[in-house]
Design a protein around this motif. Structure first.
Motif, mmCIF file in Angstrom:
data_model
loop_
_atom_site.group_PDB
_atom_site.id
_atom_site.type_symbol
_atom_site.label_atom_id
_atom_site.label_comp_id
_atom_site.label_asym_id
_atom_site.label_seq_id
_atom_site.Cartn_x
_atom_site.Cartn_y
_atom_site.Cartn_z
ATOM 1 N N GLY A 22 0.819 -1.211 0.000
ATOM 2 C CA GLY A 22 0.000 0.000 0.000
ATOM 3 C C GLY A 22 0.848 1.254 0.000
ATOM 4 O O GLY A 22 0.524 2.238 -0.677
ATOM 5 N N CYS A 23 1.968 1.217 0.722
ATOM 6 C CA CYS A 23 2.866 2.366 0.778
ATOM 7 C C CYS A 23 3.527 2.617 -0.573
ATOM 8 O O CYS A 23 3.770 3.764 -0.941
ATOM 9 N N VAL A 24 3.814 1.541 -1.294
ATOM 10 C CA VAL A 24 4.453 1.693 -2.593
ATOM 11 C C VAL A 24 3.542 2.440 -3.552
ATOM 12 O O VAL A 24 3.979 3.330 -4.293
ATOM 13 N N ALA A 25 2.260 2.109 -3.539
ATOM 14 C CA ALA A 25 1.308 2.791 -4.421
ATOM 15 C C ALA A 25 1.229 4.277 -4.086
ATOM 16 O O ALA A 25 1.208 5.135 -4.990
ATOM 17 N N GLU A 26 1.200 4.584 -2.798
ATOM 18 C CA GLU A 26 1.143 5.986 -2.375
ATOM 19 C C GLU A 26 2.435 6.724 -2.735
ATOM 20 O O GLU A 26 2.413 7.878 -3.177
ATOM 21 N N PHE A 27 3.554 6.034 -2.561
ATOM 22 C CA PHE A 27 4.839 6.644 -2.883
ATOM 23 C C PHE A 27 4.959 6.897 -4.384
ATOM 24 O O PHE A 27 5.532 7.911 -4.808
ATOM 25 N N ALA A 28 4.407 5.997 -5.191
ATOM 26 C CA ALA A 28 4.454 6.171 -6.647
ATOM 27 C C ALA A 28 3.726 7.444 -7.059
ATOM 28 O O ALA A 28 4.200 8.191 -7.935
#
Length: 208
Positions: A22-28
């Motif tokens: 989930g954090c990766v999507a937000e970071f993207a």
């Protein structure tokens, strides 16, 4: 957002990849805004950490290419370290050593001692410790190409000048030079020049 890459790395290495997705999507989404020039490379590195073994090589290669575009030795070294770990765990120690040596040299340049120790530990795990037993500072452990590059640099040539002289790319010169630094235990071009000069002098006098 600046802490997300560290969190994702820790979660992934701890076997908690689901918590990181989930954090990766937000970071993207944040990276796409262009606020941090290192973010695109960090994003590729984050994807490489998540379970998808067949994509690891491509993702780490993308991350390193993005690092090269924006600079930043420390973040690039972190990617090299993770790539080296990934390669070693897939029983590709020869490839891992090159990545880990690059990481070690960069961490030492940055004064990041704790990170440098991680790189050294990984190198030992690949069998690098056997090479470490050789006398420090000798040129005998270099490959012919590394030796040619070391001598050119010792004479004051830039990486681009060396590349033109040897008909290779500047990126190839940079890769070999990082390995030369790691193998010889030097941290600067000045130290390398002194070491090469001393070695040439000993050879001229017939000493081993």
């Amino acid at each position: 957002m600046l802490a997300v890459p560290c969190f994702v790395e820790a979660a992934s290495l701890a076997g908690e990849a689901d918590a990181a997705r989930g954090c990766v999507a937000e970071f993207a989404a944040w990276a796409a805004q262009g606020a941090d020039p290192q973010a695109p490379a960090q994003l590729a590195r984050r994807h490489a950490l998540l379970p998808a073994p067949e994509d690891g090589d491509a993702l780490y290669t993308v991350a390193l290419a993005r690092h090269e575009l924006v600079g930043g030795d420390f973040e690039s070294a972190r990617t090299q370290l993770l790539y080296g770990k990934w390669l070693r765990r897939r029983r590709r120690p020869g490839e891992a050593r090159g990545r880990l040596r690059d990481a070690l040299v960069s961490f030492e340049r940055c004064g990041a001692r704790a990170w440098a120790e991680q790189a050294r530990a990984e190198l030992r795990a690949t069998g690098e410790a056997r090479q470490a037993a050789e006398p420090p500072g000798g040129l005998s452990g270099l490959t012919p190409q590394q030796l040619r590059i070391a001598r050119c640099v010792a004479e004051g040539a830039t990486n681009r000048e060396v590349a033109r002289h040897l008909s290779v790319s500047p990126r190839t010169v940079d890769h070999h030079l990082r390995n030369v630094f790691a193998l010889l235990g030097v941290r600067s071009r000045v130290e390398l020049s002194r070491l090469v000069a001393r070695s040439e002098q000993l050879t001229a006098h017939g000493e081993p």
